[in-house]
Motif scaffolding. Structure first.
Motif, PDB file in Angstrom:
ATOM      1  N   VAL A   6     -15.737  33.930 -61.822  1.00  7.57           N
ATOM      2  CA  VAL A   6     -16.289  34.810 -60.787  1.00  7.57           C
ATOM      3  C   VAL A   6     -16.506  34.040 -59.488  1.00  7.57           C
ATOM      4  O   VAL A   6     -16.156  34.518 -58.401  1.00  7.57           O
ATOM      5  N   ASP A   7     -17.058  32.848 -59.563  1.00 10.60           N
ATOM      6  CA  ASP A   7     -17.254  32.028 -58.363  1.00 10.60           C
ATOM      7  C   ASP A   7     -15.924  31.700 -57.691  1.00 10.60           C
ATOM      8  O   ASP A   7     -15.834  31.665 -56.463  1.00 10.60           O
ATOM      9  N   ASN A   8     -14.895  31.461 -58.482  1.00 11.62           N
ATOM     10  CA  ASN A   8     -13.564  31.227 -57.914  1.00 11.62           C
ATOM     11  C   ASN A   8     -13.083  32.461 -57.155  1.00 11.62           C
ATOM     12  O   ASN A   8     -12.551  32.346 -56.053  1.00 11.62           O
ATOM     13  N   GLU A   9     -13.262  33.613 -57.740  1.00 11.27           N
ATOM     14  CA  GLU A   9     -12.854  34.854 -57.067  1.00 11.27           C
ATOM     15  C   GLU A   9     -13.623  35.051 -55.762  1.00 11.27           C
ATOM     16  O   GLU A   9     -13.052  35.458 -54.753  1.00 11.27           O
ATOM     17  N   ILE A  10     -14.897  34.747 -55.766  1.00 13.22           N
ATOM     18  CA  ILE A  10     -15.711  34.860 -54.549  1.00 13.22           C
ATOM     19  C   ILE A  10     -15.188  33.920 -53.472  1.00 13.22           C
ATOM     20  O   ILE A  10     -15.035  34.313 -52.308  1.00 13.22           O
ATOM     21  N   ASP A  11     -14.908  32.669 -53.830  1.00 12.65           N
ATOM     22  CA  ASP A  11     -14.384  31.707 -52.852  1.00 12.65           C
ATOM     23  C   ASP A  11     -13.036  32.153 -52.291  1.00 12.65           C
ATOM     24  O   ASP A  11     -12.784  32.039 -51.094  1.00 12.65           O
ATOM     25  N   THR A  14     -13.579  35.262 -50.001  1.00  8.60           N
ATOM     26  CA  THR A  14     -14.263  34.875 -48.770  1.00  8.60           C
ATOM     27  C   THR A  14     -13.277  34.231 -47.799  1.00  8.60           C
ATOM     28  O   THR A  14     -13.274  34.541 -46.605  1.00  8.60           O
ATOM     29  N   ALA A  15     -12.449  33.346 -48.298  1.00  4.59           N
ATOM     30  CA  ALA A  15     -11.443  32.697 -47.450  1.00  4.59           C
ATOM     31  C   ALA A  15     -10.460  33.723 -46.890  1.00  4.59           C
ATOM     32  O   ALA A  15     -10.101  33.676 -45.707  1.00  4.59           O
ATOM     33  N   ARG A  16     -10.026  34.645 -47.728  1.00  2.00           N
ATOM     34  CA  ARG A  16      -9.082  35.677 -47.285  1.00  2.00           C
ATOM     35  C   ARG A  16      -9.708  36.552 -46.196  1.00  2.00           C
ATOM     36  O   ARG A  16      -9.098  36.823 -45.166  1.00  2.00           O
ATOM     37  N   TRP A  17     -10.952  36.999 -46.414  1.00  2.37           N
ATOM     38  CA  TRP A  17     -11.613  37.862 -45.432  1.00  2.37           C
ATOM     39  C   TRP A  17     -11.851  37.122 -44.119  1.00  2.37           C
ATOM     40  O   TRP A  17     -11.695  37.693 -43.039  1.00  2.37           O
ATOM     41  N   ALA A  18     -12.240  35.859 -44.202  1.00  2.00           N
ATOM     42  CA  ALA A  18     -12.468  35.072 -42.985  1.00  2.00           C
ATOM     43  C   ALA A  18     -11.167  34.902 -42.201  1.00  2.00           C
ATOM     44  O   ALA A  18     -11.159  34.972 -40.969  1.00  2.00           O
ATOM     45  N   THR A  19     -10.074  34.688 -42.910  1.00  2.00           N
ATOM     46  CA  THR A  19      -8.771  34.530 -42.252  1.00  2.00           C
ATOM     47  C   THR A  19      -8.352  35.828 -41.569  1.00  2.00           C
ATOM     48  O   THR A  19      -7.906  35.821 -40.419  1.00  2.00           O
ATOM     49  N   LEU A  20      -8.506  36.941 -42.256  1.00  2.00           N
ATOM     50  CA  LEU A  20      -8.149  38.230 -41.668  1.00  2.00           C
ATOM     51  C   LEU A  20      -9.044  38.571 -40.478  1.00  2.00           C
ATOM     52  O   LEU A  20      -8.566  39.088 -39.461  1.00  2.00           O
ATOM     53  N   ALA A  21     -10.326  38.274 -40.587  1.00  2.00           N
ATOM     54  CA  ALA A  21     -11.252  38.534 -39.471  1.00  2.00           C
ATOM     55  C   ALA A  21     -10.890  37.690 -38.258  1.00  2.00           C
ATOM     56  O   ALA A  21     -10.925  38.168 -37.120  1.00  2.00           O
TER      57      ALA A  21
END
Length: 103
Positions: A6-11, A14-21
């Motif tokens: 689960v922590d891996n999925e969160i990381d 988070t990286a994907r959303w930050a990149t898209l933002a």
């Protein structure tokens, strides 16, 4: 072990959303330096944690050359340096944040 997955999925998310933002900011004509610095910072540090957890999940197999984790671990360390050290990304973000606070 489930928490590690689960922590891996969160990381990863988070990286994907930050990149898209960060990618959307310049298209809208908005300031983007802080977001553009945050994306690789979150991605590289998150990826290091993901690989570290994968090694932990696989125990001793995680560090043998027959599995990809050992190579990924080395590559992630290089990426944290090669993509611009995390400290440099934080400096860029701090400058942007302090500049915004002055106006």
């Amino acid at each position: 072990m489930q928490w590690m997955v689960v922590d891996n999925e969160i990381d990863i998310r988070t990286a994907r959303w930050a990149t898209l933002a960060a990618a959307c900011k310049p298209q809208r004509g908005e300031p983007f330096r802080a977001k553009a610095a945050m994306a690789p910072l979150l991605a590289s540090e998150g990826a290091s944690r993901v690989v570290d957890r994968a090694i932990q999940i696989h125990h001793g197999y995680g560090v043998i050359k027959d599995f990809p984790f050992e190579r990924w671990y080395r590559e992630m360390r290089i990426r944290r340096i090669g993509e611009g050290p995390s400290e440099v990304q934080r400096i860029v973000m701090a400058r942007e944040l302090f500049d915004q606070a002055l106006y």
